[in-house]
Design a protein around this motif. Sequence first.
Motif, PDB file in Angstrom:
ATOM      1  N   GLY A 174       0.779  -1.234   0.000  1.00 22.86           N
ATOM      2  CA  GLY A 174       0.000   0.000   0.000  1.00 22.86           C
ATOM      3  C   GLY A 174       0.807   1.279   0.000  1.00 22.86           C
ATOM      4  N   LEU A 175       2.093   1.207  -0.318  1.00 20.73           N
ATOM      5  CA  LEU A 175       2.932   2.400  -0.354  1.00 20.73           C
ATOM      6  C   LEU A 175       3.124   2.840  -1.803  1.00 20.73           C
ATOM      7  CD1 LEU A 175       5.590   1.337   2.272  1.00 20.73           C
ATOM      8  CD2 LEU A 175       3.781   3.023   2.574  1.00 20.73           C
ATOM      9  N   PRO A 176       3.326   4.145  -2.039  1.00 24.66           N
ATOM     10  CA  PRO A 176       3.483   4.635  -3.415  1.00 24.66           C
ATOM     11  C   PRO A 176       4.621   3.931  -4.145  1.00 24.66           C
ATOM     12  CG  PRO A 176       3.195   6.465  -1.885  1.00 24.66           C
ATOM     13  CD  PRO A 176       3.380   5.239  -1.053  1.00 24.66           C
ATOM     14  N   HIS A 193      20.659  -7.326  -3.356  1.00 24.45           N
ATOM     15  CA  HIS A 193      20.626  -7.286  -1.885  1.00 24.45           C
ATOM     16  C   HIS A 193      20.472  -5.856  -1.383  1.00 24.45           C
ATOM     17  CE1 HIS A 193      21.869  -7.621   2.294  1.00 24.45           C
ATOM     18  NE2 HIS A 193      22.808  -6.721   2.045  1.00 24.45           N
ATOM     19  N   TRP A 194      21.231  -4.928  -1.942  1.00 25.20           N
ATOM     20  CA  TRP A 194      21.191  -3.548  -1.482  1.00 25.20           C
ATOM     21  C   TRP A 194      19.863  -2.878  -1.807  1.00 25.20           C
ATOM     22  CZ3 TRP A 194      24.911  -1.747   1.643  1.00 25.20           C
ATOM     23  CH2 TRP A 194      26.102  -2.461   1.704  1.00 25.20           C
ATOM     24  N   VAL A 195      19.337  -3.186  -2.981  1.00 21.15           N
ATOM     25  CA  VAL A 195      18.049  -2.604  -3.374  1.00 21.15           C
ATOM     26  C   VAL A 195      16.944  -3.096  -2.444  1.00 21.15           C
ATOM     27  CG1 VAL A 195      16.303  -2.521  -5.202  1.00 21.15           C
ATOM     28  CG2 VAL A 195      18.737  -2.301  -5.780  1.00 21.15           C
ATOM     29  N   ARG A 196      16.900  -4.388  -2.226  1.00 22.81           N
ATOM     30  CA  ARG A 196      15.867  -4.953  -1.351  1.00 22.81           C
ATOM     31  C   ARG A 196      16.005  -4.427   0.079  1.00 22.81           C
ATOM     32  NH1 ARG A 196      12.929  -9.000  -3.569  1.00 22.81           N
ATOM     33  NH2 ARG A 196      13.785 -10.066  -5.400  1.00 22.81           N
ATOM     34  N   ALA A 197      17.232  -4.279   0.550  1.00 22.06           N
ATOM     35  CA  ALA A 197      17.451  -3.816   1.925  1.00 22.06           C
ATOM     36  C   ALA A 197      16.888  -2.414   2.121  1.00 22.06           C
ATOM     37  CB  ALA A 197      18.939  -3.837   2.254  1.00 22.06           C
ATOM     38  N   GLU A 198      17.119  -1.522   1.154  1.00 21.02           N
ATOM     39  CA  GLU A 198      16.601  -0.159   1.280  1.00 21.02           C
ATOM     40  C   GLU A 198      15.080  -0.141   1.211  1.00 21.02           C
ATOM     41  OE1 GLU A 198      18.128   2.737   1.940  1.00 21.02           O
ATOM     42  OE2 GLU A 198      19.998   1.624   2.195  1.00 21.02           O
ATOM     43  N   ILE A 199      14.503  -0.936   0.327  1.00 20.68           N
ATOM     44  CA  ILE A 199      13.046  -0.991   0.222  1.00 20.68           C
ATOM     45  C   ILE A 199      12.444  -1.571   1.496  1.00 20.68           C
ATOM     46  CG2 ILE A 199      11.118  -2.074  -1.014  1.00 20.68           C
ATOM     47  CD1 ILE A 199      12.724  -1.853  -3.571  1.00 20.68           C
ATOM     48  N   ARG A 207       9.564   1.463   8.047  1.00 25.38           N
ATOM     49  CA  ARG A 207       9.444   2.798   8.638  1.00 25.38           C
ATOM     50  C   ARG A 207       8.082   3.415   8.375  1.00 25.38           C
ATOM     51  NH1 ARG A 207      14.430   3.861   6.117  1.00 25.38           N
ATOM     52  NH2 ARG A 207      13.338   5.252   4.677  1.00 25.38           N
ATOM     53  N   ASN A 208       7.462   3.068   7.267  1.00 30.83           N
ATOM     54  CA  ASN A 208       6.290   3.817   6.826  1.00 30.83           C
ATOM     55  C   ASN A 208       5.018   3.011   6.668  1.00 30.83           C
ATOM     56  OD1 ASN A 208       7.513   6.623   5.944  1.00 30.83           O
ATOM     57  ND2 ASN A 208       8.910   5.062   5.197  1.00 30.83           N
TER      58      ASN A 208
END
Length: 282
Positions: A71-73, A106-112, A118-119
């Motif tokens: 449900g996030l943009p 790995h880095w992309v998934r970790a940030e997402i 958080r949101n």
Amino acid sequence: MTTMTLPVLSSGDSLDRYIQQISAIPMLTQEEETSLATRLHEHNDLEAAGKLVMSHLRVVASIARGYAGYGLPQADLIQEGNIGLMKAVKRFEPARGVRLYSFAVHWVRAEIHEYILRNWRLVRIATTKAQRKLFFNLRSMKSSLNALTHKEAQQIADDLGVKREEVLEMETRMTGHDVALVADDGDDESYAPIDWLADNDNEPVAVLERRATDRLQGEDLHAALGSLDDRSRRIVEARWLSDDSGATLHELADEFGVSAERIRQIEVKALQKMKTALAVAA
């Protein structure tokens, strides 16, 4: 040396237009990746870094689509993933024989993941490594859209190394919906959680305390001041009840032609007398 401008996905842009732009950027061969990464690490070549990032923006968009169910943009998920991609490019070492695509996932998934945690809700729902693993795997591990049975919950708990109660609680929180604290202004018939919260300001004890305080600061204080002689009253008012910062002992000493110590003694005696009078009134 010129640097490449990365496509930016802002809230006002069309997501489809952004996807079209990044899809038109050609992918790099392994030799090209190695050459660009070498230029970046040995010469801090930002243009090389830009080419590495731009050639993999489509990868980020593809990964972000897999998190649409939270449900996030989508634009925000992509932007967070792009941050992970840039971190991966900075740390990429082609000498290890791994393609940038495999390394960056790995880095992309970790940030997402961090962005979602958080949101996704006002209350943090996954604070341990096991809970995060449960959060991101529970949807795919459910065999149907129906609520989990205790047997199904236990199986998922065993697979992920968590408690069955944690699985059931996570499912409840993920399938629930956020509720507005305040009702829509245009709906006079609706009720929101705020309507059921206690109003401590109008609680009987608080009301009585405010009334007692008002009386103490009004009628009772006036009566206590009235019990003092003129000089004592003048000293107390000048020292404690003045709208300004209050008169000093030396200023009052000059006014009455006595020592500052004498003014202090009169003040102490007057305040004690007022305290006794207020205690009786209360």
